[in-house]
Enzyme design. Structure first.
Site, PDB file in Angstrom:
ATOM      1  N   SER A   1       1.186  -1.026  -0.316  1.00 22.15           N
ATOM      2  CA  SER A   1       0.061   0.161   0.171  1.00 22.15           C
ATOM      3  C   SER A   1       0.768   1.524   0.136  1.00 22.15           C
ATOM      4  O   SER A   1       0.394   2.566  -0.602  1.00 22.15           O
ATOM      5  CB  SER A   1      -0.910  -0.273   0.971  1.00 22.15           C
ATOM      6  OG  SER A   1      -0.036   0.180   2.046  1.00 22.15           O
TER       7      SER A   1
ATOM      8  N   LEU B   1       3.251   1.430  -2.048  1.00 22.52           N
ATOM      9  CA  LEU B   1       3.800   2.249  -3.540  1.00 22.52           C
ATOM     10  C   LEU B   1       3.023   3.127  -4.207  1.00 22.52           C
ATOM     11  O   LEU B   1       3.780   3.613  -5.331  1.00 22.52           O
ATOM     12  CB  LEU B   1       3.529   0.509  -3.980  1.00 22.52           C
ATOM     13  CG  LEU B   1       4.902  -0.379  -3.655  1.00 22.52           C
ATOM     14  CD1 LEU B   1       5.041  -1.519  -4.724  1.00 22.52           C
ATOM     15  CD2 LEU B   1       6.409   0.262  -3.349  1.00 22.52           C
TER      16      LEU B   1
ATOM     17  N   CYS C   1      -4.574   5.761  10.823  1.00 22.02           N
ATOM     18  CA  CYS C   1      -3.285   6.843   9.657  1.00 22.02           C
ATOM     19  C   CYS C   1      -4.248   6.402   8.134  1.00 22.02           C
ATOM     20  O   CYS C   1      -4.041   6.737   7.112  1.00 22.02           O
ATOM     21  CB  CYS C   1      -2.442   6.012   9.545  1.00 22.02           C
ATOM     22  SG  CYS C   1      -1.013   7.401  11.139  1.00 22.02           S
TER      23      CYS C   1
ATOM     24  N   CYS D   1       9.535  28.800  21.428  1.00 28.33           N
ATOM     25  CA  CYS D   1      10.298  29.601  21.040  1.00 28.33           C
ATOM     26  C   CYS D   1       9.542  30.957  21.278  1.00 28.33           C
ATOM     27  O   CYS D   1      10.139  32.181  20.551  1.00 28.33           O
ATOM     28  CB  CYS D   1      10.197  29.619  19.354  1.00 28.33           C
ATOM     29  SG  CYS D   1       9.011  29.379  18.096  1.00 28.33           S
TER      30      CYS D   1
HETATM   31 ZN   LIG Z   1       7.432  28.704  17.786  1.00 26.19          ZN
END
Ligand SMILES: [Zn+2]
Lengths: 275, 70
Positions: free
Chosen positions: A68, A70, A187, A247
């Site tokens: 599956s 490919l 998935c 961040c």
């Molecule tokens: Zn960030």
């Protein structure tokens, strides 16, 4: 580094470009890129980076090739079913270009091994499809100061953004963390048009090349989205988020930690398929 | 009231981001990041965040690969 006559011929279409030239090609040959996932996104990225003469390419994948895969994971052939994806991918890259040193990592990236791996490289391509891996890569690249390319594909759409840690918006600036596990279907439930992996994976490869060449503008502080059904690209500006947990101005994530795995029933593996 | 959502003009009645999510029938808001006039909104602030005429919103879907946002 001096290019051989064969190399000058091999890379002639690069060398003729004003922005590359001999010096740029030498730069590529001495650059190192890591591709996480030899799946849909990683396949075209790996093939093109190898063809381009990126001197060292690492490929991380713990899975083996299934039928599956490919439909979109074009680095693997039918005869590779059952083989390790990392080895299958490495074999194709070496077949394309012996100038390239390919390193394989048959393992899942975790909080305790990712840093050692990414530190060996200049640029990281995230070709995974699951939330924990995406956040782990984002966080690890931030702490290691490694530029990386985020991407995702779904059905007929795709998106990508390049992150220069500490300088441009990161994945957590957009999403503070993985969505709740109950919101995440398995998935295999949502499909994807195979070629989407090619479109987006090639954009990621282009970012890695531009970074190595120091040419052009990276796709930073913007999310490039592609709607395959409409045939439209949109570049959505993304500002760094002062409240980003990683961040931002007062970060709550200060060390690399395992990102919790959402439910994914694909073979019951902790880390599910690559896109 | 006219606003721009993902580059397209929309005529909506909602006056808050939460209202907009339901008016536009966004089924999995937990998989969507929302940018209002260039700033990413705090997920907890949707209720209090007003939507005004001419606002530009981006609904950014998280694409992992196996995720169905709609
Ligand atoms: Zn960030």
């Amino acid at each position: 580094m001096t290019l051989t006559d064969t190399q000058i011929e091999r890379y002639s279409r690069h060398i003729i470009l004003e922005q590359i030239g001999l010096a740029g090609q030498e730069r590529l040959l001495s650059s190192k890129a890591l591709i996480v996932g030899a799946g849909g996104l990683g396949s075209p990225a790996a093939l093109y980076l190898a063809a381009a003469g990126v001197g060292t390419i690492g490929i991380v994948d713990n899975d083996s090739v299934e039928i599956s895969n490919l439909q979109r994971q074009i680095i693997h052939h039918t005869a590779d079913i059952g083989r390790d994806k990392a080895l299958s991918a490495a074999e194709k890259m070496r077949a394309i270009n012996t100038d390239v040193q390919v390193r394989t990592y048959k393992q899942y990236l975790r909080a305790d091994n990712i840093d050692n791996i990414i530190r060996e490289y200049d640029f990281v391509i995230d070709g995974t499809d699951n939330f924990p891996s995406k956040f782990l890569i984002n966080d690890a690249c931030y702490f290691a100061g490694k530029p990386y390319s985020h991407a995702g594909i779904l059905r007929f759409s795709g998106q990508t953004m390049t992150v220069l840690p500490g300088q441009s918006a990161c994945l957590r600036c957009l999403f503070d963390g993985p969505p709740p596990p109950n919101a995440v279907p398995s998935c295999s439930q949502a499909g994807v048009l195979g070629v989407l992996a090619g479109v987006i994976g090639c954009l990621q490869a282009a970012e890695a090349l531009k970074f190595a060449l120091q040419q052009g503008e990276l796709l930073t502080n913007a999310l490039l989205t592609y709607d395959g059904l409409q045939g439209t690209f949109r570049k959505v500006p993304i500002r760094r988020n002062p409240h980003c947990r990683l961040c931002g101005e007062s970060p709550s994530i200060t060390t690399l930690e395992e990102v919790e795995q959402p439910v994914c029933d694909l073979k019951g593996k902790g880390s599910c398929c690559t896109t | 009231m006219k606003i721009i959502v993902n580059g397209e003009e929309k005529d909506v009645a909602a006056t808050t981001v939460t209202g907009l999510l339901s008016e536009l029938k966004i089924r999995s808001p937990e998989q969507v990041a929302i940018e209002l006039n260039g700033d990413i909104l705090d997920r907890n602030a949707y209720e209090q965040t007003a939507v005004k005429e001419g606002d530009q919103l981006e609904f950014i879907y998280f694409m992992g690969g196996g995720h169905d946002a709609y």
